[in-house]
Design an enzyme around this catalytic site. Structure first.
Site, PDB file in Angstrom:
ATOM      1  N   ASP A  19       0.824  -1.216   0.000  1.00  0.00           N
ATOM      2  CA  ASP A  19       0.000   0.000   0.000  1.00  0.00           C
ATOM      3  C   ASP A  19       0.855   1.262   0.000  1.00  0.00           C
ATOM      4  OD1 ASP A  19       0.790  -0.325   2.623  1.00  0.00           O
ATOM      5  OD2 ASP A  19      -1.222  -0.294   3.477  1.00  0.00           O
TER       6      ASP A  19
HETATM    7  C1  LAN Z   1       3.237  -1.633  10.291  1.00  0.00           C
HETATM    8  C2  LAN Z   1       3.465  -0.245   9.853  1.00  0.00           C
HETATM    9  C3  LAN Z   1       2.939   0.077   8.488  1.00  0.00           C
HETATM   10  C4  LAN Z   1       1.684  -0.706   8.170  1.00  0.00           C
HETATM   11  C5  LAN Z   1       0.818  -0.127   7.029  1.00  0.00           C
HETATM   12  C6  LAN Z   1       1.606   0.190   5.765  1.00  0.00           C
HETATM   13  C7  LAN Z   1       0.194   1.157   7.517  1.00  0.00           C
HETATM   14  C8  LAN Z   1      -0.317  -1.101   6.717  1.00  0.00           C
HETATM   15  O1  LAN Z   1      -1.199  -0.546   5.788  1.00  0.00           O
HETATM   16  C9  LAN Z   1       0.202  -2.472   6.386  1.00  0.00           C
HETATM   17  C10 LAN Z   1       0.942  -3.041   7.591  1.00  0.00           C
HETATM   18  C11 LAN Z   1       2.123  -2.167   8.064  1.00  0.00           C
HETATM   19  C12 LAN Z   1       3.244  -2.411   7.096  1.00  0.00           C
HETATM   20  C13 LAN Z   1       2.626  -2.566   9.441  1.00  0.00           C
HETATM   21  C14 LAN Z   1       2.573  -3.989   9.869  1.00  0.00           C
HETATM   22  C15 LAN Z   1       2.925  -4.288  11.341  1.00  0.00           C
HETATM   23  C16 LAN Z   1       4.050  -3.419  11.861  1.00  0.00           C
HETATM   24  C17 LAN Z   1       5.260  -3.656  10.994  1.00  0.00           C
HETATM   25  C18 LAN Z   1       3.561  -1.960  11.729  1.00  0.00           C
HETATM   26  C19 LAN Z   1       2.295  -1.675  12.497  1.00  0.00           C
HETATM   27  C20 LAN Z   1       4.667  -1.215  12.431  1.00  0.00           C
HETATM   28  C21 LAN Z   1       5.081  -2.137  13.616  1.00  0.00           C
HETATM   29  C22 LAN Z   1       4.465  -3.531  13.347  1.00  0.00           C
HETATM   30  C23 LAN Z   1       5.449  -4.648  13.759  1.00  0.00           C
HETATM   31  C24 LAN Z   1       4.831  -6.010  13.505  1.00  0.00           C
HETATM   32  C25 LAN Z   1       5.837  -4.480  15.235  1.00  0.00           C
HETATM   33  C26 LAN Z   1       6.690  -5.569  15.808  1.00  0.00           C
HETATM   34  C27 LAN Z   1       5.855  -6.616  16.426  1.00  0.00           C
HETATM   35  C28 LAN Z   1       5.701  -7.862  15.932  1.00  0.00           C
HETATM   36  C29 LAN Z   1       4.504  -8.646  16.305  1.00  0.00           C
HETATM   37  C30 LAN Z   1       6.692  -8.521  15.034  1.00  0.00           C
END
Ligand code: LAN
Length: 666
Positions: A399
């Protein structure tokens, strides 16, 4: 649905005033490199992991920072002494135990009241024996929990054939990249020697003398607070099998597996300029370097990048949930400003400089090269993509790529130095390559594993971490990007874009719930999902009188509150049903208003009330006040997109104004 009259002059000028103020505020928040970025705190396990890494590495944290970190841990403590999984959550053993440990490592005296209350909570809720597995894992590194009290994270899984259904390459990249260093550290049984503080912590975290605890009987012990996804029979069986293997594993095989893991760890470090995919593997990869013989150089090279995860915010210093929010915040801020332009707002001229700089940032942070040897390290191609943060991180996201492409195309004619056409085409090609067989788009990669893998989710505190499945949000963004690309490049890609859009639309239709909503995964929750669901269908050519759209509109209208706003509680995400928040929220109201405006909702009175709510909620400085966190991941953990409250209201009011303006003219 009622048919109201268009807003009167008074309201139009009130909204114009609000928009102008909001725009000035947004422009003022832009940083020197042209981007927006914000506080990305929320999860409570990240800062403790950062601190624990420093203890293991023997690296000092400067005293100024240490104090701000202690401020944060105190400011986010619940009245009962606990810390939540995230800053708005009830107590969690996982984060309370880690927060307690981190506070002591940072130098907070044991006898302080906040520490006594934390200890009290830990003791009253079953002690560290009930911390979720990731918590026990961190304690094991510090020699505060023995390795045989953990279920195995087998390094040898990485040696199974890539075609096997449980090969790590099938996992969602975040799970894969977290369990990679975990497997290395588990394989080594890596722990630092116990010192006096360690002996003291062993007394504080348990209710019996450490040496008398039969830890191996507590592998599956988990406090109710941490048990969101209880172990399934399949996970239990897998753990039993892995334990049997662990007891008998051939040494040579272990050595080979550990070598293989280091290759992948080093690759990830290098591919991301040491930013690493996320905060958890950023910490754990470095812990691996601490325990290997040749890790010194990697450690030294990576500290500056790691420190970019730190954020000094209103509540103290935290570790952000990602390297930064730059690309994501910037593409949305730009679209909010563009919406004002489309609404015919006078005075936008002042902001073209802002847009030029923002566009430069977007252009400079597109990924233009694939990684060397990508396939051998299970990486999808990257060329043409955009990351969530900035180029050096380098993991493209579906995205983010679509939003980057949308902004590039929208500004192409107005900026001096547009994104070259070839690069836009690369982005289109990449988005097409990401589409799943079910027509939807996942977050980082094409879906690689079966849904059943979720039954092996060993984290217990998080949901849906094992497989990168199709999400309505990512699907909607990709449809929007592709639909515009089809107009920009009518002669390219034969009918592949059209087909991809149609398949995406079909996915959105099947993922709509019977009440008209979509369930979001990355924002709270049905309001967020419905904004994407409706926007994706409309961009894909579905008319606004289609039953799917009408159904979504009535869902939203049925949730509007007395004061004209919308407010959804974060419990919606974990409970997977709409839970109302007692207060209306500006960000959610913006998603709802924007959706209604785009869907040509006939109930103009409802939209007027929403707009009025947003205008009245605005602060004198043109921004909107801090409110409940609207971002989430893996069903249970909130994450704060702090700039949402500054651009979404502007964007929604502008789209609403544009629509009512049209009504007035016709
Ligand atoms: C994110 C940040 C960006 C986010 C968007 C692009 C906004 C979304 O549309 C798709 C998913 C995504 C890429 C996403 C997935 C999960 C993340 C990476 C996070 C919320 C930022 C932190 C989180 C990550 C998993 C945190 C670490 C914890 C774990 C369970 C591994």
């Amino acid at each position: 649905m009622k048919n109201g009259s268009p807003p009167d002059e008074k309201q139009t000028s009130a909204v114009e005033r609000a928009l102008r103020l909001g725009l000035d505020n947004l422009a003022g928040m832009q940083t020197e490199n042209g981007s927006w970025r914000g506080d990305y705190g929320g999860p409570q396990f990240l800062l403790p992991m950062y601190v624990i890494l420093h203890r293991i590495a023997g690296r000092d944290i400067p005293v100024g920072r240490r104090n701000r970190m202690l401020d944060y841990l105190a400011n986010t403590q619940n009245p009962d002494g606990s810390l939540g999984l995230h800053v708005q959550g009830d107590g969690s053993m996982f984060t309370t135990v880690l927060g307690y440990t981190a506070s002591r490592l940072l130098g907070r005296p044991r006898q302080e009241d906040s520490m006594a209350r934390m200890r009290g909570w830990i003791q009253a809720n079953g002690t560290a024996l009930g911390a979720a597995p990731w918590g026990k894992f961190c304690l094991a590194l510090l020699n505060l929990y023995p390795w045989d009290g953990l279920n195995p994270v087998l390094p040898e899984l990485w040696l199974t054939p890539a075609s096997s259904p449980v090969h790590p390459s099938r996992l969602w990249c975040h799970a894969r990249q977290v369990y990679l260093p975990m497997a290395y550290l588990y394989g080594l049984k890596a722990s630092i020697p116990a010192d006096d503080l360690c002996l003291e912590l062993r007394r504080d975290l348990y209710d019996r003398p450490y040496n008398e605890i039969p830890f191996h009987r507590h592998r599956d012990t988990v406090a109710p607070t941490d048990n969101y996804k209880p172990a399934t029979p399949l996970l239990k069986a897998a753990n039993t099998a892995m334990l049997a293997f662990e007891k008998a594993h051939p040494r040579a095989l272990r050595k080979k597996a550990l070598r293989e893991l280091l290759r992948h760890i080093d690759y990830e470090d290098k591919a991301t300029s040491f930013a690493n995919l996320g905060p958890v593997n950023a910490v754990l990869n470095r812990v691996c370097h601490c325990f290997r013989e040749d890790g010194k150089e990697a450690l030294e090279q990576g500290w500056d990048m790691l420190d970019r995860y730190l954020w000094d915010g209103h509540d103290g210093m935290k570790m952000n949930g990602y390297l930064s929010t730059e690309l994501w915040d910037t593409v949305f801020a730009v679209q909010a400003i563009l919406a004002c332009d489309k609404a015919g707002l006078q005075g936008l001229g002042n902001h073209w400089d802002t847009m030029e700089k923002a566009h430069d940032f977007v252009r400079a942070n597109q990924i233009t090269e694939d990684l060397p040897d990508a396939e051998a390290f299970y990486r999808h191609p990257s060329r043409g993509g955009w990351p969530f943060c900035s180029l050096e991180h380098g993991w493209p996201i579906t995205d983010c790529t679509a939003e980057g492409l949308k902004v590039s195309m929208a500004l192409e004619k107005s900026v001096d130095n547009p994104v070259p056409k070839e690069r836009m085409i690369d982005a289109v090609r990449l988005i097409l390559s990401f589409q799943n067989d079910d027509g939807g788009w996942s977050s980082y990669e094409k879906r690689r594993g079966g849904l059943w893998l979720e039954q092996l989710n060993p984290s217990l505190v998080f949901g849906d971490i094992m497989v990168d499945i199709s999400y309505p949000e990512c699907t909607s963004a990709c449809i929007q990007g592709l639909a515009e690309a089809r107009m920009r490049f009518p002669d390219l890609f034969d009918d592949r874009i059209q087909t991809a859009v149609e398949r995406g639309v079909r996915f959105l239709r099947t993922s709509q719930r019977t009440d008209g909503s979509w369930e979001g995964s990355w924002g709270v929750c049905f309001t967020y999902g419905t904004w994407f669901g409706v926007s994706g269908l409309l961009a894909g050519g579905v008319p606004s009188d289609d039953p799917a759209i009408l159904n979504a509109v009535s869902f939203l209208l049925s949730r509007q509150k007395q004061d004209g706003g919308w407010g959804e509680h974060h419990l919606s995400c974990s409970q997977r049903r709409y839970v109302e928040h007692p207060q209306s929220q500006a960000v959610m109201t913006s998603w709802a208003l924007m959706t209604l405006a785009r869907a040509d909702c006939g109930d103009t009175v409802a939209m007027d009330r929403a707009a009025k709510f947003l205008i009245e909620a605005q602060s004198a400085d043109g921004g909107w006040p801090r409110e409940a966190i609207a971002g989430v991941f893996n069903r249970t953990c909130l994450i704060n997109y702090d700039n949402y409250r500054h651009y979404f209201p502007v964007w929604a009011l502008a789209e609403w104004l544009a629509r009512t303006g049209v009504q007035k003219r016709t």
